[in-house]
Design a protein around this motif. Structure first.
Motif, PDB file in Angstrom:
ATOM      1  N   CYS A  74      24.294   9.016  13.471  1.00 34.01           N
ATOM      2  CA  CYS A  74      23.603   7.977  14.250  1.00 34.01           C
ATOM      3  C   CYS A  74      23.714   6.591  13.615  1.00 34.01           C
ATOM      4  O   CYS A  74      23.399   5.591  14.240  1.00 34.01           O
ATOM      5  CB  CYS A  74      22.123   8.337  14.406  1.00 34.01           C
ATOM      6  N   TYR A  75      24.163   6.513  12.345  1.00 34.62           N
ATOM      7  CA  TYR A  75      24.082   5.232  11.642  1.00 34.62           C
ATOM      8  C   TYR A  75      25.327   4.353  11.882  1.00 34.62           C
ATOM      9  O   TYR A  75      25.212   3.209  12.311  1.00 34.62           O
ATOM     10  CB  TYR A  75      23.870   5.506  10.152  1.00 34.62           C
ATOM     11  N   HIS A  76      26.530   4.918  11.614  1.00 34.99           N
ATOM     12  CA  HIS A  76      27.751   4.131  11.809  1.00 34.99           C
ATOM     13  C   HIS A  76      28.800   4.885  12.608  1.00 34.99           C
ATOM     14  O   HIS A  76      29.962   4.510  12.613  1.00 34.99           O
ATOM     15  CB  HIS A  76      28.351   3.720  10.451  1.00 34.99           C
ATOM     16  N   GLY A  77      28.359   5.983  13.212  1.00 35.50           N
ATOM     17  CA  GLY A  77      29.240   6.677  14.145  1.00 35.50           C
ATOM     18  C   GLY A  77      30.356   7.521  13.545  1.00 35.50           C
ATOM     19  O   GLY A  77      31.274   7.915  14.270  1.00 35.50           O
ATOM     20  N   TRP A  78      30.302   7.820  12.255  1.00 36.84           N
ATOM     21  CA  TRP A  78      31.313   8.726  11.709  1.00 36.84           C
ATOM     22  C   TRP A  78      31.177  10.070  12.414  1.00 36.84           C
ATOM     23  O   TRP A  78      30.063  10.502  12.753  1.00 36.84           O
ATOM     24  CB  TRP A  78      31.111   8.932  10.198  1.00 36.84           C
ATOM     25  N   ARG A  79      32.340  10.716  12.590  1.00 34.90           N
ATOM     26  CA  ARG A  79      32.319  11.977  13.353  1.00 34.90           C
ATOM     27  C   ARG A  79      32.875  13.139  12.546  1.00 34.90           C
ATOM     28  O   ARG A  79      33.847  12.965  11.811  1.00 34.90           O
ATOM     29  CB  ARG A  79      33.181  11.837  14.600  1.00 34.90           C
ATOM     30  N   PHE A  80      32.299  14.305  12.778  1.00 34.89           N
ATOM     31  CA  PHE A  80      32.692  15.502  12.036  1.00 34.89           C
ATOM     32  C   PHE A  80      32.929  16.676  12.976  1.00 34.89           C
ATOM     33  O   PHE A  80      32.206  16.852  13.957  1.00 34.89           O
ATOM     34  CB  PHE A  80      31.592  15.865  11.026  1.00 34.89           C
ATOM     35  N   THR A  81      33.934  17.479  12.626  1.00 37.21           N
ATOM     36  CA  THR A  81      34.224  18.686  13.416  1.00 37.21           C
ATOM     37  C   THR A  81      33.275  19.810  12.996  1.00 37.21           C
ATOM     38  O   THR A  81      32.643  19.727  11.936  1.00 37.21           O
ATOM     39  CB  THR A  81      35.665  19.163  13.159  1.00 37.21           C
ATOM     40  N   PRO A  82      33.214  20.904  13.783  1.00 36.71           N
ATOM     41  CA  PRO A  82      32.363  22.035  13.397  1.00 36.71           C
ATOM     42  C   PRO A  82      32.728  22.625  12.025  1.00 36.71           C
ATOM     43  O   PRO A  82      31.892  23.259  11.396  1.00 36.71           O
ATOM     44  CB  PRO A  82      32.616  23.064  14.501  1.00 36.71           C
ATOM     45  N   ASP A  83      33.987  22.410  11.562  1.00 38.84           N
ATOM     46  CA  ASP A  83      34.285  22.886  10.210  1.00 38.84           C
ATOM     47  C   ASP A  83      34.175  21.771   9.166  1.00 38.84           C
ATOM     48  O   ASP A  83      34.648  21.913   8.042  1.00 38.84           O
ATOM     49  CB  ASP A  83      35.637  23.622  10.144  1.00 38.84           C
ATOM     50  N   GLY A  84      33.518  20.675   9.532  1.00 35.74           N
ATOM     51  CA  GLY A  84      33.125  19.675   8.549  1.00 35.74           C
ATOM     52  C   GLY A  84      34.141  18.572   8.258  1.00 35.74           C
ATOM     53  O   GLY A  84      33.907  17.721   7.399  1.00 35.74           O
ATOM     54  N   ARG A  85      35.275  18.562   8.990  1.00 41.44           N
ATOM     55  CA  ARG A  85      36.271  17.519   8.742  1.00 41.44           C
ATOM     56  C   ARG A  85      35.848  16.203   9.379  1.00 41.44           C
ATOM     57  O   ARG A  85      35.296  16.183  10.482  1.00 41.44           O
ATOM     58  CB  ARG A  85      37.642  17.938   9.294  1.00 41.44           C
ATOM     59  N   LEU A  86      36.154  15.113   8.668  1.00 38.12           N
ATOM     60  CA  LEU A  86      35.872  13.771   9.190  1.00 38.12           C
ATOM     61  C   LEU A  86      37.007  13.373  10.131  1.00 38.12           C
ATOM     62  O   LEU A  86      38.178  13.475   9.780  1.00 38.12           O
ATOM     63  CB  LEU A  86      35.798  12.791   8.005  1.00 38.12           C
ATOM     64  N   THR A  87      36.664  12.943  11.346  1.00 43.71           N
ATOM     65  CA  THR A  87      37.720  12.587  12.312  1.00 43.71           C
ATOM     66  C   THR A  87      37.665  11.134  12.761  1.00 43.71           C
ATOM     67  O   THR A  87      38.631  10.640  13.339  1.00 43.71           O
ATOM     68  CB  THR A  87      37.635  13.455  13.586  1.00 43.71           C
ATOM     69  N   ALA A  88      36.552  10.442  12.575  1.00 41.54           N
ATOM     70  CA  ALA A  88      36.483   9.061  13.074  1.00 41.54           C
ATOM     71  C   ALA A  88      35.571   8.195  12.219  1.00 41.54           C
ATOM     72  O   ALA A  88      34.497   8.633  11.808  1.00 41.54           O
ATOM     73  CB  ALA A  88      35.985   9.054  14.523  1.00 41.54           C
ATOM     74  N   ILE A  89      36.043   6.969  11.945  1.00 43.26           N
ATOM     75  CA  ILE A  89      35.226   5.924  11.327  1.00 43.26           C
ATOM     76  C   ILE A  89      35.391   4.712  12.236  1.00 43.26           C
ATOM     77  O   ILE A  89      36.382   3.981  12.154  1.00 43.26           O
ATOM     78  CB  ILE A  89      35.697   5.605   9.889  1.00 43.26           C
ATOM     79  N   PRO A  90      34.461   4.497  13.158  1.00 42.40           N
ATOM     80  CA  PRO A  90      34.657   3.465  14.189  1.00 42.40           C
ATOM     81  C   PRO A  90      34.843   2.059  13.634  1.00 42.40           C
ATOM     82  O   PRO A  90      35.468   1.222  14.296  1.00 42.40           O
ATOM     83  CB  PRO A  90      33.368   3.560  15.016  1.00 42.40           C
ATOM     84  N   SER A  91      34.350   1.754  12.425  1.00 36.55           N
ATOM     85  CA  SER A  91      34.446   0.376  11.913  1.00 36.55           C
ATOM     86  C   SER A  91      35.832   0.035  11.362  1.00 36.55           C
ATOM     87  O   SER A  91      36.099  -1.124  11.044  1.00 36.55           O
ATOM     88  CB  SER A  91      33.386   0.153  10.830  1.00 36.55           C
ATOM     89  N   LEU A  92      36.711   1.015  11.217  1.00 37.48           N
ATOM     90  CA  LEU A  92      38.060   0.728  10.714  1.00 37.48           C
ATOM     91  C   LEU A  92      38.845  -0.057  11.761  1.00 37.48           C
ATOM     92  O   LEU A  92      38.762   0.245  12.956  1.00 37.48           O
ATOM     93  CB  LEU A  92      38.812   2.033  10.411  1.00 37.48           C
ATOM     94  N   GLN A 122      44.160  -0.409   9.325  1.00 38.26           N
ATOM     95  CA  GLN A 122      43.496  -0.179   8.046  1.00 38.26           C
ATOM     96  C   GLN A 122      43.761   1.256   7.574  1.00 38.26           C
ATOM     97  O   GLN A 122      43.504   2.202   8.309  1.00 38.26           O
ATOM     98  CB  GLN A 122      41.989  -0.403   8.213  1.00 38.26           C
ATOM     99  N   GLU A 123      44.287   1.366   6.345  1.00 41.98           N
ATOM    100  CA  GLU A 123      44.612   2.687   5.789  1.00 41.98           C
ATOM    101  C   GLU A 123      43.330   3.424   5.397  1.00 41.98           C
ATOM    102  O   GLU A 123      42.432   2.840   4.800  1.00 41.98           O
ATOM    103  CB  GLU A 123      45.459   2.512   4.523  1.00 41.98           C
ATOM    104  N   PHE A 124      43.235   4.673   5.731  1.00 40.53           N
ATOM    105  CA  PHE A 124      42.115   5.470   5.218  1.00 40.53           C
ATOM    106  C   PHE A 124      42.500   6.937   5.231  1.00 40.53           C
ATOM    107  O   PHE A 124      42.978   7.445   6.245  1.00 40.53           O
ATOM    108  CB  PHE A 124      40.842   5.261   6.062  1.00 40.53           C
ATOM    109  N   ASP A 125      42.308   7.581   4.105  1.00 40.07           N
ATOM    110  CA  ASP A 125      42.655   8.996   4.004  1.00 40.07           C
ATOM    111  C   ASP A 125      41.438   9.842   4.412  1.00 40.07           C
ATOM    112  O   ASP A 125      40.539  10.077   3.614  1.00 40.07           O
ATOM    113  CB  ASP A 125      43.088   9.317   2.570  1.00 40.07           C
ATOM    114  N   PHE A 126      41.438  10.285   5.677  1.00 40.44           N
ATOM    115  CA  PHE A 126      40.297  11.038   6.203  1.00 40.44           C
ATOM    116  C   PHE A 126      40.080  12.366   5.481  1.00 40.44           C
ATOM    117  O   PHE A 126      38.977  12.889   5.448  1.00 40.44           O
ATOM    118  CB  PHE A 126      40.490  11.296   7.700  1.00 40.44           C
TER     119      PHE A 126
END
Ligand code: FES
Ligand SMILES: [Fe+2]
Length: 360
Positions: free
Chosen positions: A86-104, A108-112
């Protein structure tokens, strides 16, 4: 083995904070508590967890803390099968992987793959949701199945009751499996009059991660069973971490009662009671039976709550043969399970095949 006399260790074995075992399935809640789209927070073994269902309706569970800046994830929302913080919209799959960082921004390079949230394996069966609490920080891969219920169609859950015991898991479990407290704690006209105590002998055998009180005719002074009519037989099994299943049969009529103990923290334990039956004429009595089941469990809760007053002094416990033998087995099972995990070897069930006698 002196370990189970309670001199200091009080049954604690390896695991979280030394009060409960890890690498086991714990009861979370009945399926109906996890609606589609819901984010349900729950603490088990001191770990804050969030439960949800993916697009297909399959439950999943994540650590309830966003790896970005610590926001509990249950304040967020589901977007398809993904959980959005709810804070910055980062998203996670049911197995815990990070899939989105909306502020990027676009390039911009980012190793998810550097960031993830711990996923706890979840299973759903017979109207219940179970979660695997692994040792350490994960990733977790269960190496056993959830506790099985007796074969055959159980139908829907008829009665669900949950009570909160302010005591460590060990005292909740030992209190529930203790045969000698019946006439004192549960005495009542409808179950068992206090004066009717007499000697009993029950055959026990080791079973998966625990032991089974073998199939037998219940005592004639247990009135509660009589309403089923016919030749009533009952079999009760216990397995780690704190799961008891009782099957009562009378011809084709059967009642299955699951009691699942889930530690919330060192001195906080939930006891879940789930009852199924296939007897149509019993169903109209559900509200009444639920009251009896709740009353019974409340008596257990009240007695262990009083016991906690004495236990603050950490007294040694004098566990006697045979009435306390099941409690001793529980402590030995727990100890052996923890040892087998630490030593990376198969679990060896310490329970012998034997008959226990007591007077109740
Ligand atoms: S704290 Fe979760 S996205 Fe920032
Ligand atoms: Fe009891």
């Amino acid at each position: 083995m002196q370990d189970d006399q309670g001199g200091g260790r009080r049954g604690a074995a390896a695991g979280d904070g030394n009060y409960a075992l890890t690498d086991l399935w714990y009861y979370a809640f009945p399926s109906r508590d996890l609606g589609p789209g819901a984010l349900v927070p729950k603490t088990i073994l001191g770990r804050d967890l969030v439960f949800a269902r993916d697009k297909e309706g399959t439950p999943f569970c994540l650590a309830d803390i966003c790896p970005h800046r610590g926001m509990p994830l249950h304040f967020g929302r589901l977007e398809g099968s993904e959980l959005e913080c709810c804070y910055h919209g980062w998203r996670f799959t049911p197995d815990g992987r990070l899939t989105a960082i909306p502020s990027l921004i676009e390039d911009q390079e980012f190793d998810f793959s550097r960031i993830n949230v711990t996923a706890y394996p979840c299973r759903e069966a017979q109207g219940n949701v179970w979660v695997w609490i692994g040792a350490g920080k994960g990733p977790f891969t269960p190496d056993m199945d959830i506790p099985p219920l007796p074969h055959g169609d159980l139908g829907p859950i008829r009665i669900f009751d949950r009570q909160f015991f302010s005591c460590p898991i060990d005292h909740a479990v030992m209190g529930l499996m203790d045969p000698a407290h019946g006439p004192y704690v549960h005495a009542s006209w409808w179950w068992r009059p206090r004066k009717s105590a007499y000697e009993k002998a029950k055959a026990f055998a080791p079973s998966e991660l625990g032991f089974t009180m073998c199939r037998h005719r219940p005592s004639t002074n247990s009135r509660g069973y009589r309403i089923l009519g016919g030749a009533v037989e009952t079999e009760t099994s216990f397995r780690l971490p704190g799961v008891r299943v009782e099957e009562i049969t009378a011809g084709r009529n059967r009642v299955v009662a699951l009691t699942a103990v889930t530690p919330i923290g060192p001195n906080a334990t939930e006891v879940n009671q789930i009852i199924y039956w296939n007897i149509p004429w019993l169903t109209p009595f559900t509200p009444l039976l639920k009251r009896y089941a709740q009353r019974f469990l409340s008596q257990d809760r009240e007695i262990v709550t009083k016991q906690q007053i004495g236990l603050t002094h950490n007294p040694p416990m004098r566990l006697i043969e045979d009435a306390d033998t099941q409690a001793k087995w529980y402590l030995r099972l727990k100890w052996e399970f923890a040892r087998s995990r630490t030593e990376g070897r198969p679990f060896e069930n310490p329970v012998p095949e034997t008959t226990l006698r007591w007077r109740t």
